[in-house]
Design a protein around this motif. Structure first.
Motif, PDB file in Angstrom:
ATOM      1  N   SER A  15       7.688  -5.222   2.727  1.00 36.43           N
ATOM      2  CA  SER A  15       7.151  -4.414   2.627  1.00 36.43           C
ATOM      3  C   SER A  15       6.694  -3.768   3.596  1.00 36.43           C
ATOM      4  CB  SER A  15       5.555  -4.830   1.999  1.00 36.43           C
ATOM      5  OG  SER A  15       4.972  -3.787   1.502  1.00 36.43           O
TER       6      SER A  15
ATOM      7  N   SER B  91       2.147  -1.961   8.049  1.00 38.46           N
ATOM      8  CA  SER B  91       2.110  -0.600   8.241  1.00 38.46           C
ATOM      9  C   SER B  91       0.169  -0.769   8.512  1.00 38.46           C
ATOM     10  CB  SER B  91       1.393   0.279   7.524  1.00 38.46           C
ATOM     11  OG  SER B  91       0.306   2.057   8.338  1.00 38.46           O
TER      12      SER B  91
ATOM     13  N   TRP C 160       2.623   1.984  -3.853  1.00 42.03           N
ATOM     14  CA  TRP C 160       2.067   2.064  -2.580  1.00 42.03           C
ATOM     15  C   TRP C 160       2.363   2.470  -1.668  1.00 42.03           C
ATOM     16  CZ3 TRP C 160      -3.662   0.724  -2.239  1.00 42.03           C
ATOM     17  CH2 TRP C 160      -3.874   0.214  -3.477  1.00 42.03           C
ATOM     18  N   ASN C 161       3.571   2.944  -1.203  1.00 40.78           N
ATOM     19  CA  ASN C 161       4.666   2.999  -0.856  1.00 40.78           C
ATOM     20  C   ASN C 161       4.604   4.504  -0.483  1.00 40.78           C
ATOM     21  OD1 ASN C 161       5.315   1.506   1.695  1.00 40.78           O
ATOM     22  ND2 ASN C 161       5.603   0.157  -0.604  1.00 40.78           N
TER      23      ASN C 161
ATOM     24  N   TYR D 254      -4.017  -2.386  -0.304  1.00 46.02           N
ATOM     25  CA  TYR D 254      -3.534  -3.177  -0.503  1.00 46.02           C
ATOM     26  C   TYR D 254      -2.804  -4.604  -0.219  1.00 46.02           C
ATOM     27  CZ  TYR D 254       1.882  -3.608  -2.721  1.00 46.02           C
ATOM     28  OH  TYR D 254       2.712  -3.822  -2.717  1.00 46.02           O
TER      29      TYR D 254
ATOM     30  N   TYR E 174      -4.931   3.185   1.221  1.00 51.34           N
ATOM     31  CA  TYR E 174      -4.368   2.178   1.251  1.00 51.34           C
ATOM     32  C   TYR E 174      -4.411   0.853   1.509  1.00 51.34           C
ATOM     33  CZ  TYR E 174      -1.040   6.182   0.832  1.00 51.34           C
ATOM     34  OH  TYR E 174      -0.877   6.687  -0.423  1.00 51.34           O
TER      35      TYR E 174
ATOM     36  N   ARG F 218       4.518  -1.128   3.559  1.00 52.34           N
ATOM     37  CA  ARG F 218       2.708  -0.938   3.451  1.00 52.34           C
ATOM     38  C   ARG F 218       2.198  -2.289   4.100  1.00 52.34           C
ATOM     39  NH1 ARG F 218       1.087   3.177   3.891  1.00 52.34           N
ATOM     40  NH2 ARG F 218       2.135   4.668   1.994  1.00 52.34           N
TER      41      ARG F 218
END
Length: 293
Positions: A4, A9, A246-247, A214, A211, A6
């Motif tokens: 993932s 990150s 979510w990305n 998530y 974000y 996200r």
């Protein structure tokens, strides 16, 4: 996590405290599944001290401790968890009490529309309105009450009103034999489904998700969709839609609609499809015997 973008990150590239809060949440769940009630409560309250987002699962944690450990122990642990929060706050209260309290409990906080991941599709005017915030709060409370009364409290084999009346009369909510029966039904699956369903309900009705939130949702969705009993193809489709939404940066009306839509579907499917996770063992045996006949 490496699958993932996200999550990579959030956990590797940024400096979000959500990562540590989530770690302690999962450690707390694991401890509760092993019936280590005190350890689970301490791990949970430590995570809560890192970030108040874990308040979303507090109703489920309370019910798990009550049904699994008993009324007296759950009250003791509630006091311990509160004391831990006080101890965490002591160094800050000693130097700047007003600054600490105003920021730790910033209920008047103004959310920025440009950063929202979940409600962009409603428009900025509605997003910033007090009416919208009150509607979300009301829906959150309503859905929690539905889950508590029709699902989470099932192992007690007693209506919530009856338990409240017993407490008001100076008695424990459950008799000793009823408490033992309820504790047996607080299984690892019951605990995981209950806590994670409380989590997704809270995220669904949150005023604004950024974000980093998530991290609270990513690993719970596959489990909840599996417990809902829907076809695996639909499970993967919903998970993939969530990952896509979510990305998207910055969020769009379409991506925010998918974020809210997937969580809404997840909550509804879990309430209906995972009801066996909350059924008392006696009811499950009766259904099995009826199916055999």
């Amino acid at each position: 996590m490496i699958l993932s973008k996200r999550l990579h990150s959030i956990f590797v590239l940024r400096c979000f405290n959500d990562c540590f809060a989530v770690l302690f949440l999962w450690l707390a769940i694991f401890s509760l599944q092993r019936r280590s009630w005190r350890t689970g409560a301490l791990l949970y309250t430590w995570g809560l001290g890192i970030k108040m987002s874990l308040l979303l699962v507090l109703p489920a944690i309370g019910i798990v401790l009550f049904l699994g450990g008993g009324f007296a122990l759950s009250l003791q642990l509630a006091v311990v968890m509160a004391l831990v929060q006080v101890l965490i706050a002591v160094p800050f209260l000693a130097h700047n009490p007003m600054g600490y309290l105003s920021k730790a409990f910033e209920f008047s906080r103004q959310f920025f529309f440009k950063w929202t991941v979940n409600w962009r599709f409603v428009g900025e005017e509605k997003f910033l309105s007090k009416e919208f915030a009150l509607v979300l709060l009301g829906l959150h409370v309503l859905v929690l009450l539905v889950f508590i009364t029709t699902r989470w409290i099932k192992p007690a084999r007693k209506a919530p009103v009856d338990m409240v009346l017993r407490v008001l009369s100076g008695k424990a909510p459950l008799a000793e034999q009823e408490q033992r029966a309820a504790a047996r039904d607080v299984t690892p699956r019951y605990i995981l489904t209950t806590v994670l369903s409380a989590n997704v309900i809270g995220l669904l009705f949150a005023r604004s998700l950024h974000y980093q939130f998530y991290s609270y949702l990513a690993w719970s969705t596959p489990f909840l969709l599996w417990r809902s009993g829907i076809h695996p193809v639909l499970q993967y489709a919903l998970w993939a839609a969530q990952e896509w939404a979510w990305n998207v940066f910055p969020s769009t009306p379409a991506s925010s609609g998918v974020v809210v839509g997937v969580m809404t579907v997840t909550v509804a499917l879990v309430w209906w499809g995972a009801r066996e996770d909350w059924e008392p063992s006696s009811a499950k045996r009766a259904k099995t015997e009826a199916a055999k006949r």
